[in-house]
Every structure is written in structure tokens, then in C-alpha cells.
Design a protein around this motif. Sequence first.
Motif, PDB file in Angstrom:
ATOM      1  N   SER B 211     -60.960  47.142 -16.758  1.00 21.22           N
ATOM      2  CA  SER B 211     -61.148  48.302 -16.049  1.00 21.22           C
ATOM      3  C   SER B 211     -62.171  49.008 -16.766  1.00 21.22           C
ATOM      4  N   LEU B 212     -62.414  48.826 -17.943  1.00 20.43           N
ATOM      5  CA  LEU B 212     -63.591  49.384 -18.741  1.00 20.43           C
ATOM      6  C   LEU B 212     -64.865  48.932 -17.918  1.00 20.43           C
ATOM      7  N   LEU B 213     -64.885  47.622 -17.815  1.00 27.25           N
ATOM      8  CA  LEU B 213     -66.175  47.097 -17.056  1.00 27.25           C
ATOM      9  C   LEU B 213     -66.143  47.541 -15.633  1.00 27.25           C
ATOM     10  N   LEU B 214     -65.233  47.796 -14.853  1.00 26.20           N
ATOM     11  CA  LEU B 214     -65.257  48.167 -13.586  1.00 26.20           C
ATOM     12  C   LEU B 214     -65.616  49.580 -13.583  1.00 26.20           C
ATOM     13  N   LEU B 215     -65.413  50.512 -14.489  1.00 27.01           N
ATOM     14  CA  LEU B 215     -65.643  51.797 -14.416  1.00 27.01           C
ATOM     15  C   LEU B 215     -67.069  52.180 -15.073  1.00 27.01           C
ATOM     16  N   LEU B 216     -67.687  51.274 -15.553  1.00 26.97           N
ATOM     17  CA  LEU B 216     -68.966  51.507 -16.423  1.00 26.97           C
ATOM     18  C   LEU B 216     -70.053  52.048 -15.168  1.00 26.97           C
ATOM     19  N   ASP B 217     -69.949  51.458 -14.226  1.00 26.62           N
ATOM     20  CA  ASP B 217     -71.271  51.935 -13.179  1.00 26.62           C
ATOM     21  C   ASP B 217     -70.657  52.848 -12.419  1.00 26.62           C
ATOM     22  N   LYS B 218     -69.562  53.594 -12.657  1.00 22.32           N
ATOM     23  CA  LYS B 218     -68.995  54.758 -11.819  1.00 22.32           C
ATOM     24  C   LYS B 218     -69.323  56.103 -12.675  1.00 22.32           C
ATOM     25  N   VAL B 219     -69.887  55.656 -14.016  1.00 23.43           N
ATOM     26  CA  VAL B 219     -70.264  56.922 -14.825  1.00 23.43           C
ATOM     27  C   VAL B 219     -71.611  57.589 -14.052  1.00 23.43           C
ATOM     28  N   PHE B 220     -71.845  58.645 -13.823  1.00 22.71           N
ATOM     29  CA  PHE B 220     -73.096  59.439 -13.535  1.00 22.71           C
ATOM     30  C   PHE B 220     -73.858  59.588 -14.590  1.00 22.71           C
ATOM     31  N   TYR B 224     -81.365  57.822 -21.748  1.00 29.20           N
ATOM     32  CA  TYR B 224     -82.605  58.298 -22.420  1.00 29.20           C
ATOM     33  C   TYR B 224     -82.638  57.661 -24.001  1.00 29.20           C
ATOM     34  N   ASP B 225     -81.228  57.349 -24.506  1.00 29.42           N
ATOM     35  CA  ASP B 225     -81.031  57.083 -25.914  1.00 29.42           C
ATOM     36  C   ASP B 225     -79.953  55.878 -25.909  1.00 29.42           C
ATOM     37  N   PRO B 226     -80.228  54.774 -26.411  1.00 23.84           N
ATOM     38  CA  PRO B 226     -78.889  53.896 -26.504  1.00 23.84           C
ATOM     39  C   PRO B 226     -77.766  54.294 -27.350  1.00 23.84           C
ATOM     40  N   GLU B 227     -78.066  55.072 -28.278  1.00 24.08           N
ATOM     41  CA  GLU B 227     -76.870  55.882 -29.087  1.00 24.08           C
ATOM     42  C   GLU B 227     -75.971  56.556 -28.034  1.00 24.08           C
ATOM     43  N   GLU B 228     -76.433  57.190 -26.999  1.00 27.21           N
ATOM     44  CA  GLU B 228     -75.658  57.777 -25.811  1.00 27.21           C
ATOM     45  C   GLU B 228     -74.785  56.880 -25.201  1.00 27.21           C
ATOM     46  N   THR B 229     -75.566  55.840 -25.099  1.00 27.81           N
ATOM     47  CA  THR B 229     -74.804  54.515 -24.380  1.00 27.81           C
ATOM     48  C   THR B 229     -73.545  54.106 -25.105  1.00 27.81           C
ATOM     49  N   LYS B 230     -73.655  54.308 -26.292  1.00 28.29           N
ATOM     50  CA  LYS B 230     -72.568  53.748 -27.187  1.00 28.29           C
ATOM     51  C   LYS B 230     -71.510  54.852 -26.992  1.00 28.29           C
ATOM     52  N   ASN B 231     -71.896  56.115 -26.893  1.00 28.41           N
ATOM     53  CA  ASN B 231     -70.947  57.196 -26.881  1.00 28.41           C
ATOM     54  C   ASN B 231     -70.145  57.038 -25.661  1.00 28.41           C
ATOM     55  N   ILE B 232     -70.680  56.539 -24.522  1.00 25.29           N
ATOM     56  CA  ILE B 232     -70.125  56.271 -23.254  1.00 25.29           C
ATOM     57  C   ILE B 232     -69.002  55.288 -23.364  1.00 25.29           C
ATOM     58  N   PHE B 233     -69.327  54.174 -23.916  1.00 26.66           N
ATOM     59  CA  PHE B 233     -68.279  53.100 -24.144  1.00 26.66           C
ATOM     60  C   PHE B 233     -67.194  53.468 -24.951  1.00 26.66           C
ATOM     61  N   LEU B 235     -65.953  56.815 -25.124  1.00 26.30           N
ATOM     62  CA  LEU B 235     -65.322  57.657 -24.290  1.00 26.30           C
ATOM     63  C   LEU B 235     -64.563  56.833 -23.155  1.00 26.30           C
ATOM     64  N   LEU B 236     -65.089  56.030 -22.558  1.00 26.76           N
ATOM     65  CA  LEU B 236     -64.799  55.152 -21.586  1.00 26.76           C
ATOM     66  C   LEU B 236     -63.313  54.213 -22.084  1.00 26.76           C
ATOM     67  N   LYS B 237     -63.547  53.842 -23.327  1.00 26.81           N
ATOM     68  CA  LYS B 237     -62.247  53.090 -23.997  1.00 26.81           C
ATOM     69  C   LYS B 237     -61.057  54.003 -24.044  1.00 26.81           C
ATOM     70  N   CYS B 238     -61.680  55.118 -24.457  1.00 25.58           N
ATOM     71  CA  CYS B 238     -60.321  56.173 -24.672  1.00 25.58           C
ATOM     72  C   CYS B 238     -59.852  56.502 -23.291  1.00 25.58           C
TER      73      CYS B 238
END
Lengths: 59, 261
Positions: B211-220, B224-233, B235-238
Motif C-alpha cells: 500500500s505504501l508503494l501504491l499510494l506514492l504516486d497519489k501524493v500531489f 525540489y529537494d531529495p530531503e523532502e522526498t524522504k519526508n513524504i516516505f 509521512l506515508l509510512k505513518c
Amino acid sequence: MTEKQVIKESRPLVLAHQAIRFETSQSWNKGHGPVSGDPGKSDGDYYKHDPYDPKKTKW
Amino acid sequence: MKESIVKIGEHVFHIKNRSFLYRDFFRHNFIHMVDDEHQAIHMTIDIMTGFGIPFLNDEVKTTKEKNKLIFERADYLIEVDQEFSHAIIHVNNDLSLKHALMNLYSCFIVHINWGLLIHSSCVVERNKAHIFTGQSGAGKSTAAQLSYPRTLLSDEATILKITGDELIVFDSPFRSEMNEKSAKESYSLGSIQLLNQSVTNRRTEVAKSDSLLLLLDKVFYWTYDPEETKNIFKLLKCVVDNVPVYDLHFQKNDAFWELIS
């Protein structure tokens, strides 16, 4: 195949790379509005982003 | 110049609209606050008109400069300082303005580690929010329409606050088709449905890792920064740790609610 090569191949291999992709294409669903000058009940009469392809027809 | 104080999620924005063109856009879609000197403002946004050309495609060019970030699409340009305290948005029309605000708000809530903007509809049932997501044409808006008269929190972009142990959905002003009054309350998230059209109704729980992978491309999100991508992971894990995610196969009627509630 030499022994050295076998050792190399025993490590985990990345079979494919795929870029992380987030959603940025909300434009496919442009909707009916509301837009400026449209109080919200004109059902898109004032909507100026053509062509509008209502998703309902896909069902 | 028209100035207004609007609220999105838990955040307050001071909008300075240089043109009277977009007064109705804000009047109809957003929750307005009383202009109060003591009101904490999260971001000031200047809206400028006459930019670029009407919508061309969804390609956004992102530039990170020393003191600001720039997001540019054919029909909008956003300049925002790196603290996300002041933004200038140049737009071509209403659609550009809506999309530019979504772009800016999504980056803002990830930056402050508050939550995510999810490409989905969201409906309230028995005081719990339920998200419906899926690929284009999967039935997000249809599920929302079939759920009437339940409260609709979003039909396109769901605003989800993510804390350690609770997920809260706020009313979304980023609407597509449905003109409904804003829900002033927020609701705890009960479940997430990944939609599939079907001739029968069926709901099966999806493994957390999938589900984590399936939801990843549903996030708008506009990277602009790889650090922010880590944050999204994170948050999605939570999200997937705290709410069940289901595959929902549904017919074109509201019988699927029997499987949810």
C-alpha cells in the motif's frame, strides 16, 4: 566464469531502476468550475477550459 | 487590491489579490477568516495576473535558488522563500490559480512535516473519513457522487494531517466538480480505498508494504529537494501503519458502503 566473478554476482543486484514519481497531473480533471463570474450553479456554462471531457461518460 | 484571510487545513494565508478577476474564486472555494491583527499568518501570497498562456501541460520546472524556490508551468509561476512565509504567484487564469495554490500548499505542508495532499476523494461516514483513490477514471469522483448525502471533504485533492498516531482529514478547497458548502469540522481517517470498477462489490485489505508503494504516486507533489522526498516516505509510512488500505472493487451504486461501514 571465474570465481571472482561469481562472488561479484552473489551480491544483491538492482534489476531495474524506477524514478520516484509523484502526482502532478491534476489537469486531466478540469471540472466544471466554479470560476470567476460563476456562482456555482451554471454547470460549466462560464467554464473556459475546453475541451471538457466529463468523466461520467466513461462509465 | 483585494485582501483576504483564508484558511486551508489548519493554516492561515493572507491573500493579496492584485486583480478583481479572482474574487469569486476565493469567495466560493475557501473558508474566510475575520481580519484580525492577532491572527497568526502562516504565509502571505501575492497574486499577479497576465502570466504565460492558458493550460498547456502538467510539466513544472522547479528551480532552487539561494533564497527562494521557483515553480514554473506554462500557465503559472510561483516564487516562494525557503521558509515558505511569502509567495508570489503569477497566473494566466482560474485553473492556473487553483493548480498553483495546490502546488504551493502541497510543498508547504510537506516542508513543515504536517501532512500530505492526496489525489483522491474523501467522504464522511459515522464520523470517520474514508479516502477513495485510484488512477484516472478509476471512480474517485463517482464514488463521491454515489455517497451523497454523506459529507464530502474532497472530490480531487484530500488534505491529510499526519501526526504520530492520528490522521485527520480537513475540508479541501481544491475541488473539481462539486460545489458544496465547506465542512468546517475535520475528521479522523478511518480507511483508504484503492478503487477498481467491477460488476461485483468486493473489498480486500492490501499489505502495508504494497500500500505504501501504491499510494506514492497519489501524493500531489513537485519535487525540489531529495530531503523532502524522504519526508513524504516517512509521512506515508505513518499513514499505512495507522489505517487499513483496501482494494475496493465496486459497482456503480452505493452498495459498496455496506463493505466499509
